[in-house]
Write an enzyme that holds these catalytic residues in place. Structure first.
Site, PDB file in Angstrom:
ATOM      1  N   ARG A   1       0.839  -1.196   0.000  1.00 28.27           N
ATOM      2  CA  ARG A   1       0.000   0.000   0.000  1.00 28.27           C
ATOM      3  C   ARG A   1       0.881   1.256   0.000  1.00 28.27           C
ATOM      4  O   ARG A   1       1.983   1.250   0.592  1.00 28.27           O
ATOM      5  CB  ARG A   1      -0.835  -0.043   1.291  1.00 28.27           C
ATOM      6  CG  ARG A   1      -1.817   1.092   1.489  1.00 28.27           C
ATOM      7  CD  ARG A   1      -2.982   0.963   0.591  1.00 28.27           C
ATOM      8  NE  ARG A   1      -4.117   1.776   1.007  1.00 28.27           N
ATOM      9  CZ  ARG A   1      -5.116   2.085   0.171  1.00 28.27           C
ATOM     10  NH1 ARG A   1      -5.116   1.662  -1.078  1.00 28.27           N
ATOM     11  NH2 ARG A   1      -6.142   2.788   0.594  1.00 28.27           N
TER      12      ARG A   1
ATOM     13  N   THR B   1      -9.965   0.585  -9.334  1.00 31.78           N
ATOM     14  CA  THR B   1      -8.910  -0.271  -8.814  1.00 31.78           C
ATOM     15  C   THR B   1      -8.917  -1.444  -9.773  1.00 31.78           C
ATOM     16  O   THR B   1      -9.758  -1.512 -10.652  1.00 31.78           O
ATOM     17  CB  THR B   1      -9.282  -0.662  -7.359  1.00 31.78           C
ATOM     18  OG1 THR B   1      -9.155   0.481  -6.524  1.00 31.78           O
ATOM     19  CG2 THR B   1      -8.465  -1.782  -6.774  1.00 31.78           C
TER      20      THR B   1
ATOM     21  N   THR C   1      -4.057  -0.684  -7.172  1.00 31.42           N
ATOM     22  CA  THR C   1      -4.850   0.518  -7.402  1.00 31.42           C
ATOM     23  C   THR C   1      -4.003   1.775  -7.519  1.00 31.42           C
ATOM     24  O   THR C   1      -2.896   1.840  -6.972  1.00 31.42           O
ATOM     25  CB  THR C   1      -5.846   0.709  -6.228  1.00 31.42           C
ATOM     26  OG1 THR C   1      -6.729   1.784  -6.527  1.00 31.42           O
ATOM     27  CG2 THR C   1      -5.157   0.993  -4.912  1.00 31.42           C
TER      28      THR C   1
ATOM     29  N   ASN D   1      -6.215   4.302  -6.982  1.00 26.92           N
ATOM     30  CA  ASN D   1      -7.412   4.870  -6.375  1.00 26.92           C
ATOM     31  C   ASN D   1      -8.409   5.323  -7.426  1.00 26.92           C
ATOM     32  O   ASN D   1      -9.144   4.516  -7.956  1.00 26.92           O
ATOM     33  CB  ASN D   1      -7.076   5.985  -5.375  1.00 26.92           C
ATOM     34  CG  ASN D   1      -8.249   6.253  -4.443  1.00 26.92           C
ATOM     35  OD1 ASN D   1      -9.137   5.421  -4.322  1.00 26.92           O
ATOM     36  ND2 ASN D   1      -8.274   7.388  -3.791  1.00 26.92           N
TER      37      ASN D   1
ATOM     38  N   ASP E   1      -7.954   8.348   0.457  1.00 29.99           N
ATOM     39  CA  ASP E   1      -8.486   7.239   1.265  1.00 29.99           C
ATOM     40  C   ASP E   1      -8.305   7.479   2.771  1.00 29.99           C
ATOM     41  O   ASP E   1      -8.826   6.734   3.588  1.00 29.99           O
ATOM     42  CB  ASP E   1      -7.834   5.907   0.871  1.00 29.99           C
ATOM     43  CG  ASP E   1      -8.598   5.223  -0.264  1.00 29.99           C
ATOM     44  OD1 ASP E   1      -9.683   5.693  -0.625  1.00 29.99           O
ATOM     45  OD2 ASP E   1      -8.094   4.206  -0.784  1.00 29.99           O
TER      46      ASP E   1
ATOM     47  N   SER F   1      -7.876   0.911   3.395  1.00 27.40           N
ATOM     48  CA  SER F   1      -8.347   0.437   2.092  1.00 27.40           C
ATOM     49  C   SER F   1      -9.547  -0.483   2.275  1.00 27.40           C
ATOM     50  O   SER F   1      -9.806  -0.980   3.375  1.00 27.40           O
ATOM     51  CB  SER F   1      -7.213  -0.337   1.421  1.00 27.40           C
ATOM     52  OG  SER F   1      -7.678  -1.007   0.287  1.00 27.40           O
ATOM     53  N   SER F   2     -10.260  -0.715   1.187  1.00 25.18           N
ATOM     54  CA  SER F   2     -11.317  -1.733   1.188  1.00 25.18           C
ATOM     55  C   SER F   2     -10.927  -2.934   0.341  1.00 25.18           C
ATOM     56  O   SER F   2     -11.745  -3.838   0.136  1.00 25.18           O
ATOM     57  CB  SER F   2     -12.602  -1.146   0.598  1.00 25.18           C
ATOM     58  OG  SER F   2     -13.087  -0.139   1.420  1.00 25.18           O
TER      59      SER F   2
ATOM     60  N   GLY G   1     -13.689  -1.435  -6.829  1.00 22.76           N
ATOM     61  CA  GLY G   1     -15.007  -0.888  -6.463  1.00 22.76           C
ATOM     62  C   GLY G   1     -15.028  -0.118  -5.160  1.00 22.76           C
ATOM     63  O   GLY G   1     -16.091   0.050  -4.567  1.00 22.76           O
ATOM     64  N   GLY G   2     -13.859   0.354  -4.657  1.00 20.64           N
ATOM     65  CA  GLY G   2     -13.858   1.154  -3.429  1.00 20.64           C
ATOM     66  C   GLY G   2     -14.561   0.422  -2.305  1.00 20.64           C
ATOM     67  O   GLY G   2     -14.319  -0.767  -2.066  1.00 20.64           O
TER      68      GLY G   2
HETATM   69  N1  GLY Z   1      -8.387   2.989  -3.174  1.00 21.37           N
HETATM   70  C1  GLY Z   1      -9.404   2.073  -2.927  1.00 21.37           C
HETATM   71  C2  GLY Z   1      -9.139   1.207  -1.748  1.00 21.37           C
HETATM   72  O1  GLY Z   1      -7.982   1.033  -1.400  1.00 21.37           O
HETATM   73  O2  GLY Z   1     -10.036   0.670  -1.166  1.00 21.37           O
END
Ligand code: GLY
Length: 572
Positions: free
Chosen positions: A108, A381, A399, A401, A423, A452-453, A473-474
Site C-alpha cells: 500500500r 482499482t 490501485t 485509487n 483514502d 483500504s477496502s 469498487g472502493g
Molecule cells: N483505493 C481504494 C481502496 O484502497 O479501497
C-alpha cells in the site's frame, strides 16, 4: 402454501420467525454448478485485460509460478490498463502455497513525511476534496514496484529479465484500445490535460481500435529490468519523481521513496461453515469487514432464501450496515493504531450486533452507531487472480485509487500517479461534504498507510483450494466479494455464473441500498421501501468487477471474468 421459515439455524430463541410464501418442497438451489466460464486443467490468469492475462499465462507456460506471473501481469496491466494498472500506486497480495500455507503482502502507498492531519482542510477548516483527489498533493508514496519485486524475489522461479522483456515489448509495440477504454479516456481527457499541464499520450483523441505505444514506460521498465527496484526508489528516478510531484503541488521528497517499505503480514482468516476464508488484514478493512459480515450471516438458514429476493437483500443489508459502522471506527494502519481484530470477529460480539435486526423493518443506520466514519473511497482499482500448475494461488488487488489516479501523468516515465491520500479521513470527527464522518483511526500522519477496502481473498473448502477472488469498487469491494462467495456456496453457482449475477451494496452511511442498474426489478425495491429501506438504482451503475477462479471438485479450474469490463480469463 404458507409455511414458517426457520430463519436462524441455531438461535431460534433469539431469532424472529418468518412467514413466507413457499412455492413447494423442491430444493430451491441447483445441486451442482453450471460451468459458464473459461476452464483449464493446470493454470489460469484472470485480469482486466487480455494482454495482461496472456503475459501472465505465458510466464507459467515457460515454467514460472504464480509469483512470476503476478510480477508480469501487474506490469502488463500498467501498460494496457492505465485506468488502474500502475507503477504509481500500490496494492495487496494474498497467497496460498501448494502446501496450504498462506500469507499476504502489503504494498500500500504511504503518506509522505511532510503530510499532516489537516493538509486537505481549507482556511475555513473544510475538506477541500479537489486537493485530496487531483494533482500532486493527492499522491501517496507508491509501493507497487517494491511489492512485486519483493514477491517475486521471495517466491518466484524465473529471472526478472525473462519476466520483463515481454512487458517491455508490449509497451513498445502497443496495445489496441477497446470501446470501453476509449469511452473512459474521453471522459477524463480534459482533467488529465489540465492536471498534467500539457498534452500527453492519453490526452489526444483515442478511438477504439487505435494502437497505443508507451515508449516512455518501456524505457522506465528497461531501467528497472537492468538496475532492479532500487532504480525506482533511489537516485535519478526518485529525484525526478519528487521534483515533478512537488512542481505539481505535492510534498513527496526523494527520501520518501527511499524510506518506502513493504510489509509481509499475517492475513485475516476465518471459518464460514465448511469454508476457510483468507483475506487481507489492515491496512485494508477488507478481511475484517468480510469476516464480520459473514459471521453475522452464518446463523441464518440460506436454504430457505431465494437468491436476491427481498428477504435475502434485507439480511445482507443489515449485516453490511453493522460491519461498516465498525470499520469506520476501529480500522486504520496497524502500525499506527491498535485494532481489536479478534474481538471484532468474535461470534458472540457479532451475534449481539445482529440482535437488533427486525425483519419487519429496516434498522436506521443512525441507531447502529454514532461513531466516526472513515472517508469515502472511489471506485477504480483492479484485481487479478492466478492459479499455477504447482498448485499455488494468488489474489492481488492493485490501485491508483481514482480513475487514472491523481490524473497526473508523468510524460518522462510513462505512468499516472495515484490519488490514494483521499483514502485517509481528511477531517476526523466531523461530517464531510457528503455527510460522512471521518474516524481518527484513519487520520493522516507522516508515513502512515491509508485505510483500504481491497479484499483479495482465497477460499478453501474442507482444506482444498476452492476460490481465488477479488474486485475493484472502493467501499463496494467487500460486499462484492461477499456476494460471489454466497452465490457459489449457498446457491451452487459456478464461478462465471456467480460473477454475472446482479449485485447490491450497503455501507452504513449513506443509509441507502445501492443496486446495479440491471437485474433488480422495481417491485423488489418497492417491497424494501415499504419496510423502511432507502434504495437507489442509478442508470449504468455497476458494483464491482470481479476476476476470480474456482477449482471444482474434479480439479478443473473455472474462471469468472467479469462481463462488466473487458476482463479476460486464459488458462491451459
Ligand atoms: N483505493 C481504494 C481502496 O484502497 O479501497
Amino acid at each position: 402454501m404458507l409455511m414458517i421459515l426457520r430463519f436462524f439455524k441455531r438461535h431460534v430463541k433469539i431469532g424472529a420467525m418468518f412467514i413466507l410464501l413457499s412455492l413447494g418442497c423442491q430444493p430451491k438451489h441447483p445441486l451442482s454448478p453450471i460451468l459458464l466460464g473459461v476452464t483449464a486443467e493446470n493454470a489460469m490468469v484472470v485480469s482486466a485485460r487480455k494482454e495482461a492475462s496472456a503475459i501472465g499465462l505465458s510466464v507459467m507456460a515457460r515454467g514460472g509460478n504464480a509469483f512470476d506471473a503476478m510480477f508480469a501481469t501487474e506490469l502488463a496491466l500498467a501498460v494496457v490498463y492505465p485506468y488502474a494498472g500502475n507503477l504509481g500506486g500500490g496494492g495487496f497480495m494474498v497467497y496460498r502455497l501448494a502446501d496450504g500455507s498462506t500469507g499476504s503482502l502489503d504494498y500500500r502507498e504511504m503518506a509522505p513525511s511532510a503530510a499532516h492531519r489537516d493538509m486537505f482542510l481549507d482556511r475555513s477548516g473544510n475538506h477541500d476534496t479537489a486537493k485530496s483527489t487531483v494533482g500532486g498533493l493527492a499522491i501517496g508514496v507508491p509501493g507497487t514496484i517494491k511489492g512485486i519485486f519483493a514477491a517475486q524475489k521471495k517466491f518466484g522461479l524465473l529471472s526478472v529479465e525473462a519476466l520483463m522483456n515481454p512487458v517491455i515489448e508490449l509497451a513498445e509495440k502497443g496495445y489496441v484500445v477497446t470501446q470501453k477504454q476509449s469511452d473512459r479516456l474521453a471522459q477524463y481527457r480534459e482533467i488529465i490535460r489540465q492536471t498534467t499541464g500539457t498534452q500527453t499520450l492519453y490526452t489526444r483523441d483515442i478511438n477504439p481500435g487505435d494502437t497505443i505505444k508507451n515508449l516512455a514506460l518501456a524505457q522506465t521498465l528497461r531501467r528497472l529490468r537492468d538496475q532492479g527496484q532500487e532504480a525506482f526508489y533511489q537516485g535519478d528516478m526518485a529525484e525526478h519523481m519528487s521534483t515533478y510531484i512537488q512542481a505539481k503541488g505535492g510534498v513527496i521528497q526523494s527520501e520518501d521513496f527511499e524510506h518506502y517499505k513493504v510489509h509481509w503480514r499475517d492475513p485475516v482468516s476465518f471459518q464460514y461453515e465448511d469454508l476457510t476464508i483468507t483475506s487481507m488484514g489492515p491496512p485494508s478493512s477488507g478481511g475484517i469487514c468480510l469476516g464480520q459480515i459473514m459471521g453475522m450471516l452464518e446463523p441464518y438458514d440460506f436454504d430457505d432464501l431465494d437468491h436476491n429476493n427481498a428477504l435475502y437483500i434485507q439480511l445482507l443489508t443489515e449485516a453490511e450496515r453493522r460491519a461498516y459502522a465498525d470499520r469506520s471506527h476501529f480500522l486504520g494502519d496497524p502500525d499506527f493504531v491498535s485494532i481489536p481484530t479478534e474481538q471484532l470477529l468474535s461470534r458472540a460480539y457479532l451475534e449481539q450486533k445482529m440482535a437488533s435486526f427486525d425483519p419487519k423493518r429496516a434498522t436506521a443506520s443512525e441507531h447502529i452507531a454514532h461513531g466516526p466514519l472513515i472517508g469515502h473511497e472511489s471506485d477504480e482499482t483492479t484485481h487479478y487472480s492466478i492459479v499455477d500448475p504447482f498448485g499455488n494461488a494468488i489474489s492481488v488487488t492493485t490501485t491508483i485509487n481514482g480513475a487514472y489516479g491523481s490524473k497526473l501523468f508523468d510524460p518522462e516515465l510513462g505512468f499516472f500517479y495515484n490519488n490514494e491520500m483521499d483514502d485517509f479521513s481528511a477531517k476526523p470527527g466531523t461530517p464531510n461534504m457528503f455527510g460522512l464522518i471521518g474516524g481518527t483511526a484513519n487520520a493522516i500522519a507522516p508515513g502512515k498507510r491509508m485505510l483500504s477496502s481491497m479484499t483479495p481473498t482465497i477460499v478453501t473448502k474442507q482444506g482444498e483450494l476452492w476460490q481465488v477472488l477479488g474486485s475493484p469498487g472502493g467501499s463496494t469491494i467487500i460486499t462484492t466479494v461477499l456476494q460471489i462467495i454466497l452465490n457459489t456456496h449457498h446457491f451452487n453457482m459456478g464461478m462465471q455464473q456467480a460473477v454475472n449475477q446482479p449485485r447490491m451494496h450497503h455501507q452504513w452511511l449513506p443509509d441507502l441500498i445501492q443496486f446495479e442498474s440491471e437485474g433488480f426489478e422495481q417491485k423488489l425495491l418497492d417491497s424494501l421501501e415499504q419496510k423502511g429501506y432507502k434504495t437507489i438504482q442509478k442508470e449504468y451503475q455497476i458494483i464491482g468487477k470481479v476476476d476470480a477462479i474456482m477449482r471444482h471438485s474434479t480439479g478443473i479450474l473455472e474462471a469468472g471474468a467479469d462481463p462488466r469490463g473487458d476482463d479476460t480469463a486464459l488458462g491451459f
